[in-house]
Design an enzyme around this catalytic site. Structure first.
Site, mmCIF file in Angstrom:
data_model
loop_
_atom_site.group_PDB
_atom_site.id
_atom_site.type_symbol
_atom_site.label_atom_id
_atom_site.label_comp_id
_atom_site.label_asym_id
_atom_site.label_seq_id
_atom_site.Cartn_x
_atom_site.Cartn_y
_atom_site.Cartn_z
ATOM 1 N N HIS A 144 0.803 -1.242 0.000
ATOM 2 C CA HIS A 144 0.000 0.000 0.000
ATOM 3 C C HIS A 144 0.833 1.288 0.000
ATOM 4 O O HIS A 144 0.348 2.325 0.459
ATOM 5 C CB HIS A 144 -0.910 0.049 1.236
ATOM 6 C CG HIS A 144 -2.069 -0.912 1.236
ATOM 7 N ND1 HIS A 144 -1.939 -2.249 1.050
ATOM 8 C CD2 HIS A 144 -3.402 -0.704 1.430
ATOM 9 C CE1 HIS A 144 -3.130 -2.836 1.137
ATOM 10 N NE2 HIS A 144 -4.038 -1.925 1.355
ATOM 11 N N HIS A 256 -11.350 -7.421 -4.919
ATOM 12 C CA HIS A 256 -11.587 -6.579 -3.740
ATOM 13 C C HIS A 256 -12.436 -5.361 -4.150
ATOM 14 O O HIS A 256 -12.064 -4.601 -5.023
ATOM 15 C CB HIS A 256 -10.224 -6.142 -3.203
ATOM 16 C CG HIS A 256 -10.260 -5.410 -1.916
ATOM 17 N ND1 HIS A 256 -10.443 -4.053 -1.828
ATOM 18 C CD2 HIS A 256 -10.137 -5.851 -0.640
ATOM 19 C CE1 HIS A 256 -10.408 -3.684 -0.554
ATOM 20 N NE2 HIS A 256 -10.233 -4.766 0.187
ATOM 21 N N GLU A 308 -12.756 -9.640 0.766
ATOM 22 C CA GLU A 308 -13.616 -8.439 0.799
ATOM 23 C C GLU A 308 -14.042 -8.116 -0.628
ATOM 24 O O GLU A 308 -13.940 -6.980 -1.090
ATOM 25 C CB GLU A 308 -12.844 -7.256 1.391
ATOM 26 C CG GLU A 308 -12.221 -7.553 2.756
ATOM 27 C CD GLU A 308 -11.510 -6.355 3.384
ATOM 28 O OE1 GLU A 308 -10.707 -5.716 2.683
ATOM 29 O OE2 GLU A 308 -11.775 -6.068 4.553
ATOM 30 N N CYS A 392 -10.136 2.027 8.027
ATOM 31 C CA CYS A 392 -10.364 2.749 6.781
ATOM 32 C C CYS A 392 -11.733 3.410 6.739
ATOM 33 O O CYS A 392 -11.896 4.495 6.196
ATOM 34 C CB CYS A 392 -10.202 1.805 5.592
ATOM 35 S SG CYS A 392 -11.098 0.256 5.758
#
Lengths: 615, 615
Positions: A144, A256, A308, A392
């Site tokens: 990330h 995702h 997810e 998040c």
């Protein structure tokens, strides 16, 4: 403060934009639905979120990186920096419409901390410091690194536009320039496992007019799905992060959900600025796949807990829905960009639907607790939490609430004001001021008055839900209205409750209906339906609803209807012969109470379901 | 060969057994359904699986550990040893009924390789050698060290019983003794993240009468759910591996399905040997939870891909069913132990149902390809594979097929022969020989003839499915029959097709039915229903079935019925107003063909579904 044009998505110069933005300051909301939530966001949420940034050691990570604190370890996920960045974006947007010296002081202190952590070469990521400095840019797949930079870019642009201060924008430019030396035209191809920086780079371009950033965004989109992969690193799940095919060939929403939708938003930003027909076509295919095959009735995105992620076509389980709050925010962001490009009401319809039914359930009525996952059916054990190890969602909701005015209206090059969302308040443009009066979403009446001194032209969205065109994209469109000074016009959209059913290929919803009223999806909660188990309840097929209020949800329109309930509990049998008559349970009529889905889980814990059987 | 009593579960001396085993050699199957599959298992599958053990380097791992091969690395999962062990168990059982010198030679060579890898102190696990020797017994949570030992114990017992040879049994005893020094009464408490050794240790006790092993099994069951954990190591997901509560307090089936069911089978073995009422009560609660809340209509176990695990009550998605083949095998193993203890027909009913509908789909009609995951609805992309990186399922099916006779009949202390499963052949006891004639599962007629010279007493299971008591446990029970020499009796169970529905709390199955005939669950496959998309098909509510044969499935009874099909494709809308009349698709009558679920995916790839809508 040097600017009065705090845009969220600044399409004022975008080549392919149908619509131009109206600044946050010029859309003043005064309604009783959203504005109290926004006030809570400003006065409670943003303050409590900063406290969480300290508690979770996110701030200390910056102090460690800058050397202001020593002898401590990095704490949290490798993307923890982005929590601060989203908070800065949210606070900046909020300050644009509602100055708050205390909040501004915390904001500037936070910016000072992060600026101090920036390295001489422009690098900034508190995870990749000291012993991990050697790992910079080595694992784009998992870690990330570019994603965090993207949230910094968004924060910086919003801070610059809202306050006129350039300190954070300079930090962002230096980091973007640093990334450009690695992954720009002179560097290698690289893209992040978690898309986000693409849309942020385009906004950074819009704020600075530095074409470098637009080019970099384009390169990062084009880098996906190539061999060898540009999303290199320690992972190998290409579909999960949309690296399995080039974006232009991606004709579905997959992997995702948040990554997918941020990536699509970034591609939409590129197509606003540049002619890229292949990117546009891919987005149209993705949007069609999403809305016709893979979207929850709430607008929620993500059918699977594993990864997810989106599921297959028509795979939309209610109980195991993931429907991450961040994915709903990302869907709103993507659709807003498509709306600005096309002026097609279907995108505004979906934004409305997603705001009320997929974003809003993510935050408690108290404004301090959050859902990360949003099931459409639950036994009552799923409850909102004050914060998450992976945090998040909370700041994502906060920034969206702070930026909400930007979704209300836009303007086109003929100076026509396009009304997308119905929220009472006033909208100011160069031509004058329009007031909006409505008690939406509880009532469908919306009145617009020209308070200025010149003729005003409006285009008012007629919601798709008024035309049995439910959630999907049958043209509903915008209704053109011309208002002379002092003149008013009124729309009255009928918010009659009605039942909807799912496409027959959604096998898990065969025989079930959901109830909607205006833009709101309703659900049944045990707290309002205390006789027996709500799984024993059926709706009657001849549906008549009355509107009620219920205990503990002030101001909310609840619905009451007659249905049936198993008097005897159904058989203990899991499966039985359909012709078996020995143990048929008896039914009695039963009043059913429904409440808007966004309001669920704000009272006593108990079972909830959106989809219901019909007798 | 010194023994003629190859028992799979030897309850001959079990304190709490209602039923005693009949040796594999004494139940000779001659039917046309199972025996050809068993023949294929012997002549094709077991040979091809040994080739896979070489190809996957499982055998080389043993050679590396023994020093017979050097300069090579360990290859595969840390539980790869168990692939060989399950194969040995399968081959040994097969040799008991069908001697095969070639197979026996391969078996003995394999045993020689593994015996050579055993360490002087009795330790044997090829993963924990050389550089990993220091890691032995450090990570019970994740690394399957005791699990692998368990499969070795089962293999050794079966090899000893089938061949009379003691070499492998000695290896097993030395390893068990080694484990006992660590985790027995003189050692610390320890249990494996993947239960399996518990049931194996009880069987090792039965073969050796060494009480140490029974005590160790008990200790390993009691060790779960304690603080601090006895399942120590690098993982922390306690529910996943049933370490979150003591076993006696575990009143549901939860976590990883195979682990759960092996653990339950181990606990059942302990309760066969010892009075342990708390373990028994826990098992009753688990069985009730499984069969009334968490079992697929196929008998399959495991609703979630995440963690290969059971879901919540009534969470039984068709498309995302996990229903691992190994979990079905484990369910059969657990139910057989409960059956031997109680003589309750409900366990034999579930074994029958699981064998036909959850185990058998795991292997192709060719006998060389396998399903690991068994969805109840699929778009046709899910196909059987020749082997897996995690190859637990193929040898698990092979050993079950080889041991199938042990499930057919048992004997009680009054010398009554209990007939559990209906497979043509002959059953020999001290009292004489009974022949079984049937064309089950295609036909429900079953004839028993006393071929001996003395009176024989039988108890014949009346399947639950004959009494609308479908899958669940309404007493169906055993029918007592006395046969004089030469006398025959005949049962005729009506295999009429019928529809079944799920409990209304299974919200994903509201409005859907499944078709069964006798013990078989049926499904619709695109290859037999080529007009349009089978998701457009409906069953008629007045069901009449005819029996047919279909291309490519010789000997299989297919079902044909009249239903309906959308002529126009349904709307592209994902959700719409139920009162919306603008786009109602037209229906036409349509013949529907159904085939047994076990036979799916053996012809052209295409969509399949078990649950169907009814018009």
């Amino acid at each position: 403060m040097t600017l009065k044009e705090t845009y969220v998505i600044d399409t004022t110069q975008s080549k392919n934009a149908t619509l131009r933005p109206i600044a946050l300051e010029n859309i003043r909301l005064t309604d009783t639905f959203w504005e109290p939530r926004r006030a809570k966001n400003r006065t409670v949420t943003l303050h409590s979120q900063y406290d969480k940034l300290e508690e979770s050691k996110c701030m200390d990570n910056f102090r460690r990186a800058s050397g202001r604190k020593t002898g401590i370890d990095f704490v949290g996920w490798y993307f923890a920096d982005s929590d601060l960045y989203k908070w800065i974006e949210a606070v900046s947007a909020s300050l644009a419409t509602h100055p708050d010296p205390d909040l501004e002081a915390r904001l500037e202190a936070g910016i000072d901390e992060l600026a101090a952590a920036q390295q001489p070469d422009g690098y900034l990521n508190t995870y990749f410091m000291f012993e991990r400095e050697k790992d910079r840019w080595t694992d784009l797949h998992v870690l990330h690194e570019i994603y965090c930079a993207g949230h910094l870019f968004q924060a910086a642009v919003m801070h610059y536009r809202a306050t006129g201060k350039t300190q954070l924008l300079t930090v962002a430019e230096r980091l973007a320039d640093h990334i450009n030396t690695r992954f720009g035209p002179e560097g290698k191809r690289g893209a992040c496992g978690h898309p986000e920086a693409e849309l942020a780079l385009v906004e950074l371009f819009r704020a600075t007019r530095n074409e470098t950033y637009l080019t970099l965004a384009e390169r990062m989109i084009e880098a996906r799905g190539q061999e060898p992969t540009a999303v290199y690193g320690s992972g190998n799940n290409k579909r999960y992060l949309q690296d399995h095919v080039p974006y232009k060939d991606l004709k579905e929403v997959t992997g995702h959900a948040v990554r997918m939708l941020y990536l699509a938003a970034g591609a939409a930003d590129v197509t606003l600025e540049k002619d890229a027909p292949e990117l546009r076509q891919a987005q149209d295919a993705q949007w069609e796949n999403f809305t016709e095959r893979r979207m929850y009735v709430t607008g929620g995105a993500g059918a699977r807990h594993e990864g997810e992620s989106f599921g297959a076509d028509y795979e939309l389980p209610s109980d195991r829905a993931y429907a991450e709050t961040c994915a709903a925010v990302a869907s709103v962001m993507w659709n807003q960009r498509l709306l600005l490009q096309t002026g097609d009401a279907k995108y505004a319809d979906l934004i409305e639907h997603t705001l009320y039914n997929a974003v809003l359930p993510g935050i408690s009525l108290s404004g301090t607790e959050y859902f990360y996952v949003n099931p459409l059916e639950n036994d009552g054990t799923h409850r909102r939490q004050a914060w998450f190890g992976c945090a998040c969602c909370p700041p994502n909701i906060a920034r969206l609430l702070a930026q909400l005015p930007s979704y209300v209206a836009s303007i086109d090059d003929e100076k026509t004001v396009w009304i997308h969302q119905f929220i009472a308040g006033e909208i100011e443009t160069e031509q004058g001021v329009i007031t909006v009066e409505t008690n939406y979403p509880w009532e469908g009446a919306v009145a617009f008055t020209n308070k200025g001194t010149t003729t005003m032209h409006l285009k008012v969205r007629v919601p798709a839900w008024t035309q049995h065109a439910w959630v999907d994209h049958t043209p509903s469109g915008y209704n053109a209205v011309t208002l002379e000074p002092g003149e008013a016009t009124r729309f009255d959209f009928p918010v009659t409750p009605l039942c909807i059913s799912a496409h027959p290929y959604v096998s898990s919803l065969a025989g079930s209906v959901a109830v909607v009223r205006g833009p709101l999806v309703y659900c049944m909660e045990a707290v309002d339906n205390a006789e027996g188990d709500i799984r024993d309840y059926f709706l009657a097929s001849d549906l008549l609803f009355t509107e009620e209020s219920v205990r503990g949800l002030e101001g909310v329109v609840a619905l009451k209807t007659k249905g049936f309930r198993y008097l005897t509990h159904p058989s203990h049998w899991l499966y039985q012969n359909t012709l078996h008559n020995g143990e048929r349970p008896s039914l009695e009529t039963q009043a059913l109470t429904l409440v808007p889905y966004f309001a669920w889980a704000n009272r006593e814990a108990g079972r909830m379901q959106i989809w219901m059987r019909v007798s």
